[in-house]
Enzyme design. Sequence first.
Site, PDB file in Angstrom:
ATOM      1  CG  HIS A 192      -0.401   0.094   2.528  1.00 58.13           C
ATOM      2  ND1 HIS A 192       0.409  -0.869   3.079  1.00 58.13           N
ATOM      3  CD2 HIS A 192      -0.491   1.084   3.462  1.00 58.13           C
ATOM      4  CE1 HIS A 192       0.774  -0.495   4.289  1.00 58.13           C
ATOM      5  NE2 HIS A 192       0.248   0.693   4.551  1.00 58.13           N
ATOM      6  CG  HIS A 223       0.143   4.381   4.695  1.00 58.63           C
ATOM      7  ND1 HIS A 223      -0.561   3.621   5.606  1.00 58.63           N
ATOM      8  CD2 HIS A 223      -0.731   5.320   4.223  1.00 58.63           C
ATOM      9  CE1 HIS A 223      -1.809   4.082   5.677  1.00 58.63           C
ATOM     10  NE2 HIS A 223      -1.937   5.100   4.854  1.00 58.63           N
ATOM     11  CG  ASP A 259       5.121   3.158   7.318  1.00 55.72           C
ATOM     12  OD1 ASP A 259       4.195   3.561   6.592  1.00 55.72           O
ATOM     13  OD2 ASP A 259       4.943   2.306   8.215  1.00 55.72           O
ATOM     14  CG  HIS A 260       4.214   0.155   4.150  1.00 52.63           C
ATOM     15  ND1 HIS A 260       4.052  -1.171   4.464  1.00 52.63           N
ATOM     16  CD2 HIS A 260       3.832   0.850   5.246  1.00 52.63           C
ATOM     17  CE1 HIS A 260       3.580  -1.268   5.700  1.00 52.63           C
ATOM     18  NE2 HIS A 260       3.431  -0.059   6.199  1.00 52.63           N
ATOM     19  CG  HIS A 319      -3.854   0.148   6.891  1.00 52.77           C
ATOM     20  ND1 HIS A 319      -3.771   0.722   8.131  1.00 52.77           N
ATOM     21  CD2 HIS A 319      -2.709   0.514   6.231  1.00 52.77           C
ATOM     22  CE1 HIS A 319      -2.632   1.404   8.230  1.00 52.77           C
ATOM     23  NE2 HIS A 319      -1.977   1.299   7.089  1.00 52.77           N
ATOM     24  CG  ASP A 334       0.750  -1.240   7.788  1.00 57.47           C
ATOM     25  OD1 ASP A 334       1.667  -2.053   8.026  1.00 57.47           O
ATOM     26  OD2 ASP A 334       0.928  -0.009   7.720  1.00 57.47           O
ATOM     27  CG  HIS A 359       4.120  -1.685  11.509  1.00 60.13           C
ATOM     28  ND1 HIS A 359       4.968  -0.613  11.680  1.00 60.13           N
ATOM     29  CD2 HIS A 359       3.355  -1.405  10.423  1.00 60.13           C
ATOM     30  CE1 HIS A 359       4.722   0.294  10.740  1.00 60.13           C
ATOM     31  NE2 HIS A 359       3.753  -0.156   9.966  1.00 60.13           N
TER      32      HIS A 359
HETATM   33 ZN   LIG Z   1       0.050   1.719   6.490  1.00 62.03          ZN
END
Ligand SMILES: [Zn+2]
Length: 258
Positions: A56, A58, A60-61, A114, A131, A169
Amino acid sequence: MLEVSPVRAFSDNYIWLIRTPAGQCGAIAVDPGDARPVDAALEQHGLKLHAILVTHHHPDHVGGVAELAAEHGAQVYGPARESMPCEARRLVDGDTVHLADLGLEFMVMDVPGHTLGHIAYHGHEALFCGDTLFSGGCGRLFEGSPSQMLGSLDRMAALPAATRVYCAHEYTLGNLRFAATVEPGNAAVLEALEATRALRDGNGISIPSTIGRELRINPFLRCREPSVRSAAEAYAGRSLNEPVEIFAAVRTWKDGFR
Ligand SMILES: [Zn+2]
């Protein structure tokens, strides 16, 4: 069995490095939010990055995706319905990521909740779910509805029990503290909580889990259990009849849980 190693990033992210079968030196990175630790791991193990799988959008990905793709000439795969930081092969439910030269193949699942376009990759008895599903918990509903997330989790829960769950995570300990509040009588949760606490005290990694384990300990996969239903009803202060109502109450409860 797939050889998968964690690359730690930021405070609690795992970038998963999938190694190709013995004798080859290829690797695939899943959700590389940061290029530097991935480069360090590739160098340490003498691996070449062939492909990048993204679940996805985001930061941090995807933060390291463009840099790694350019540096290694790796093919990027990502969700069709979300923005990607560079050119990528866009995937929807039922698509296959076929990496013939690496001897690997993954099925794509749409798992909204998410985020709306979130996808997961399933193959070789492993699930890379970003996530969406965490050990002992699930992702926050930033874009999707409770009904979408429950549908996504139900699909994952239906995979074979031995399927290894590689989430993005290290949230397991906090999730299990919450799970033990929802189901104080669930021995599997209490046992997992104790084991995870000991593991995390030594900075150990609690992932991967398995679908079978999550079915025993994860309240979000257990919305149809009478114990979870009655706890959710006590929290909500009213009777909850549909699984999606129970899921939504547990999700809201967790959002405010400290
Ligand atoms: Zn995420």
